[in-house]
Design a protein around this motif. Structure first.
Motif, short mmCIF file in Angstrom:
data_model
loop_
_atom_site.label_atom_id
_atom_site.label_comp_id
_atom_site.label_asym_id
_atom_site.label_seq_id
_atom_site.Cartn_x
_atom_site.Cartn_y
_atom_site.Cartn_z
N LEU A 259 38.31 65.34 25.35
CA LEU A 259 39.32 66.32 25.72
C LEU A 259 38.66 67.63 26.14
O LEU A 259 39.02 68.24 27.14
N GLN A 260 37.66 68.06 25.37
CA GLN A 260 36.95 69.31 25.69
C GLN A 260 36.24 69.20 27.03
O GLN A 260 36.30 70.10 27.86
N GLY A 263 38.49 69.39 29.73
CA GLY A 263 39.28 70.61 29.71
C GLY A 263 38.38 71.81 29.81
O GLY A 263 37.75 72.06 30.85
N THR A 264 38.25 72.55 28.71
CA THR A 264 37.56 73.84 28.74
C THR A 264 36.10 73.72 29.15
O THR A 264 35.60 74.55 29.90
N ASN A 266 34.75 71.54 31.03
CA ASN A 266 34.73 71.16 32.44
C ASN A 266 33.46 70.43 32.84
O ASN A 266 32.85 70.73 33.85
N TRP A 268 33.01 66.81 33.51
CA TRP A 268 33.60 65.48 33.60
C TRP A 268 32.60 64.35 33.45
O TRP A 268 32.87 63.37 32.74
N PHE B 230 46.34 63.72 30.08
CA PHE B 230 45.32 63.87 31.11
C PHE B 230 45.91 63.90 32.51
O PHE B 230 45.30 64.43 33.43
N ASN B 244 51.87 70.84 22.68
CA ASN B 244 51.36 72.17 22.99
C ASN B 244 51.94 73.22 22.05
O ASN B 244 51.25 74.12 21.59
#
Lengths: 300, 292
Positions: A259-260, A263-264, A266, A268, B230, B244
Motif C-alpha cells: 500500500l505504501q 501510495g506515498t 510511490n 511501484w 487500488f 478513509n
C-alpha cells in the motif's frame, strides 16, 4: 489431422444441437480467450515485468534489473514482515480450521434436517460488511471497550488495559474471525457429502464414534478441509485492511508495505516485487497443502 | 425402513442401555454447547456494532451512556456518504450486469462447447478469485497504467468483474449440470436454432440460478474494499469511503452505516437462498412451464 484435433478440443457433441463450423466455433470461443488474456494473463504478466523494472524519483525506468528483489530480501523490515505475515496467516488458518471443522462436523451429525439452516447461519457473517467485522473488534478490545469494561467492573482488572488492541495477537484473532466462515463452508460441504451408510457400516463393524472419525470421516473430508484451510490462509495473507485497523504499528503486515509503495512512497516496481513475492509464497503454500492433504480414500 | 432399524436397536440394547443413553445425552449437551459457542463467536461482534450504533456518546465506551437514533439521522444527512453509496450502487449494478452476461456465457461454453480444455478454462477464469486480494488489486492497477487508463468508474467495474463473473459462472454451472439435455434436444428436433433454443429453453431453466448468483455477486461487489482501494480514482465506493473515515478519525455514524449495510446484505442473501432452494424443489415443472 488438424481438423480433427480442433474438433476434439472444441468438441461440439451432436447432443447439444447441430454441428458448428470451425469459424463459428472460434467466434464462440474468442471472447473467453480475450477475457482471460486481458484480465488474467496480462495483469499477472505486467506485475511480473514491473517487478523487474526500477524506480527513479517517482518515475519507472523500464530496464531489466533484480534490484527490487535484492533490496527486499536484504531488507530487515521486509523479512521481518514476511515472517510475521506468514505466521499470522498460518495461525489464523489453523485456528479457524480448529473452530470451523468440529463445528461443521457437529452441524452435519447432530442437527439433522436443520443442518442446512445452521450452516447458512455460519455463512451469514460473510455477507455482513467486511469492515464491520474488523471494526467490531476495535469496539470490543479497545481501551474503553467492552472487554475492558467487563473486566474492570468484575474487579479482574484494576484499571483498563490498552494492551488488547494494536498488537500481532489482535490481528491474528481478527483474521481468524474473518476466515472461519470460509473454512466452515469447505469443511461442511465435504462432510455433508459422506453418506450415512458409511457411519452405519463402521458402527456395525464395531467402531465407536472416535474410531469411525479417525479411520473413515477424517480421511474422506481431509481434502475439503485442506481447501478451506488454504482459502483461509490466502485471504489472511493478502489482507491489509485488518492490520491497519486493529494492528497498530506492532501488527503491520506485508500488504501495508505494498500500500505504501503504491501510495506515498510511490515506488511501484518495488511494490510489484513484494506483490510477486506474496503471490509466489501463497502458491508455494497452497502446493504444499495440496501435497499433504492428498488422500487415497475413495467412496461411491 | 427407519422403524426397522429402530426395532433392531431396541432388541440389541441390554443392561448398559441407561448408561449409554446418559452418555449420549452428555455428548449431545457438549456438542450443543460447542455449537452455541461458535455462533456466539460469530455473532457477538456483529451485534456489538449494531448496538453501538444506538450509543448516545460519541466515544465507544462500555457501559454505553444512553440510547439514541441520531447517528442514523446524521448518516442520512451526510452528503459525501450518500454520494459514495450511490456510486457503489452504480458500480455494483454495472458489474453484476456484466457478470450475468459473461457468467452465463462462460457457464454454457464450459459445459457445452469445450471438453478437453475445460479444466484449464475454469482454472484461468477462477484465478482472480483465488489470488490474494492485494495482488489482484496491484496487478490490475499496473495494467491500467500501462494502457494509460485513468482510475475511475470503469476501472473499478472491470476489477470487480474479474472476481464477480466467476462467482456467477459457478452458480449457473451447478444448475446447468442438472439440466435435462433432452429438453434442448427436443428444441433442436423441432427446428429451433441455437439462439431460439437458448432463449426459449435454456435461459428459462437457468433463470433462478442466474438471479441468485447475481444477488450473491452484488453483495460481494458492494462490500469489496481490498481490490477497490487500488482502482478507485477521485470518486470512492462506500466501503472505501468508510475506511478513509476510520483511518482519519472516528465518527459513530460509521456503526449506523455498518448496521444498515449488514441488514441490507443479509436480506439479499436470504432472497437468493430462498430462490435457489425453491427453484430446485420444483425444478422440472418450472422448466417445462418456462419453455412453453
Amino acid at each position: 489431422m488438424t481438423q480433427t484435433t480442433t474438433r476434439e478440443t472444441l468438441s461440439v457433441s451432436g447432443k447439444h444441437g447441430p454441428p458448428l463450423r470451425v469459424g463459428i466455433r472460434a467466434l464462440i470461443l474468442s471472447p473467453t480467450l480475450l477475457w482471460i488474456l486481458a484480465l488474467v494473463v496480462a495483469p499477472n504478466l505486467y506485475l511480473l515485468v514491473f517487478s523487474f523494472w526500477s524506480n527513479e524519483i517517482g518515475t519507472v525506468v523500464q530496464e531489466f534489473t533484480f534490484e527490487n528483489y535484492v533490496r527486499a530480501f536484504t531488507s530487515e523490515v521486509f523479512l521481518t514482515l514476511l515472517v510475521r505475515t506468514f505466521l499470522i496467516a498460518t495461525f489464523a488458518a489453523v485456528m479457524a480450521t480448529l473452530i470451523a471443522y468440529p463445528g461443521a462436523y457437529l452441524v452435519v451429525r447432530k442437527l439433522g434436517r436443520w443442518k442446512l439452516a445452521a450452516a447458512l447461519l455460519v455463512l451469514v457473517p460473510l455477507w455482513v460488511s467486511y469492515l464491520m467485522r474488523v471494526f467490531a473488534w476495535r469496539i470490543i478490545l479497545g481501551e474503553r471497550g467492552i472487554l475492558n469494561g467487563l473486566l474492570t467492573s468484575l474487579g479482574i482488572l484494576g484499571e483498563a488495559s490498552d494492551s488488547f488492541l494494536y498488537s500481532v495477537e489482535t490481528v491474528a484473532l481478527t483474521l481468524t474471525y474473518i476466515v472461519v466462515p470460509y473454512v466452515f463452508l469447505a469443511s461442511y460441504s465435504s462432510l455433508e457429502r459422506i453418506p450415512e451408510s458409511l457411519y452405519e457400516a463402521s458402527a456395525d463393524c464395531g467402531g465407536n464414534s472416535f474410531r469411525t472419525f479417525v479411520h473413515i470421516i477424517w480421511p474422506l473430508s481431509r481434502p475439503g478441509v485442506a481447501i478451506g484451510f488454504a482459502i483461509g490462509f490466502v485471504i489472511a495473507f493478502g489482507d491489509y485492511v485488518t492490520a491497519q485497523m486493529v494492528g497498530g504499528l506492532e501488527g503491520t503486515m506485508l500488504g501495508t508495505i505494498i500500500l505504501q509503495q503504491f501510495g506515498t512512497a510511490n515506488n511501484w516496481p518495488y511494490g510489484a516485487a513484494i506483490g510477486v513475492s506474496i503471490m509466489l509464497a501463497s502458491f508455494l503454500f497452497l502446493a504444499m497443502v495440496s501435497l499433504f492433504s492428498r488422500t487415497e480414500a475413495q467412496y461411491e | 425402513m427407519s422403524s426397522a432399524i429402530a426395532r433392531r436397536r431396541t432388541t440389541v440394547q441390554t443392561d448398559g442401555e441407561s448408561k449409554a443413553r446418559l452418555r449420549a445425552m452428555w455428548a449431545n449437551l457438549v456438542s450443543f454447547t460447542l455449537l452455541l459457542g461458535l455462533y456466539f463467536f460469530l455473532y457477538a461482534p456483529l451485534f456489538v456494532t449494531a448496538l453501538f450504533s444506538f450509543n448516545e456518546s460519541s466515544v465507544q465506551t462500555w457501559p454505553m451512556s444512553g440510547l439514541t437514533g441520531s447517528w442514523y439521522g446524521e448518516m442520512m444527512s451526510n452528503g459525501p456518504l450518500k454520494a459514495a453509496a450511490l456510486f457503489s450502487f452504480r458500480i455494483s449494478l454495472t458489474t453484476v450486469a456484466i457478470g450475468m452476461l459473461f457468467g452465463t456465457y462462460f457457464a454454457l461454453l464450459v459445459s457445452r462447447y469445450v471438453k478437453r480444455s475445460r479444466g484449464v478454462l475454469l482454472a484461468a477464469l477462477a484465478t482472480p478469485v483465488v489470488l490474494p486480494g492485494v495482488v489482484l488489486g496491484i496487478s490490475l492497477l499496473v495494467v491500467f497504467r500501462m494502457a494509460s487508463i485513468t482510475p475511475g468508474f470503469w476501472t473499478i467495474v472491470v476489477g470487480h468483474a474479474t472476481f464477480v463473473t466467476p462467482i456467477i459462472m459457478f452458480v449457473v454451472l451447478t444448475r446447468v449440470r442438472t439440466l435435462d439435455p433432452s429438453l434442448e434436444q427436443a428444441s433442436f428436433d423441432l427446428g429451433a436454432n441455437r439462439v431460439q433454443t437458448f432463449w426459449h429453453v435454456t435461459l428459462p431453466s437457468i433463470r433462478v440460478a442466474l438471479m441468485a448468483g447475481a444477488l450473491l455477486a452484488f453483495t460481494v461487489s458492494f462490500d469489496e474494499i481490498i481490490v477497490t482501494f487500488f482502482l478507485a480514482g477521485v470518486n470512492v465506493t462506500l466501503p472505501v469511503f468508510v475506511w478513509n473515515q476510520l483511518r482519519f478519525g472516528f465518527t459513530p455514524e460509521v456503526n449506523a452505516i455498518f448496521t444498515v449495510i449488514g441488514v441490507f446484505s443479509v436480506l439479499l442473501i436470504i432472497a437468493a437462498t430462498m430462490m435457489l432452494t425453491r427453484g430446485s424443489a420444483r425444478s422440472s415443472l418450472v422448466d417445462l412451464g418456462g419453455a412453453t
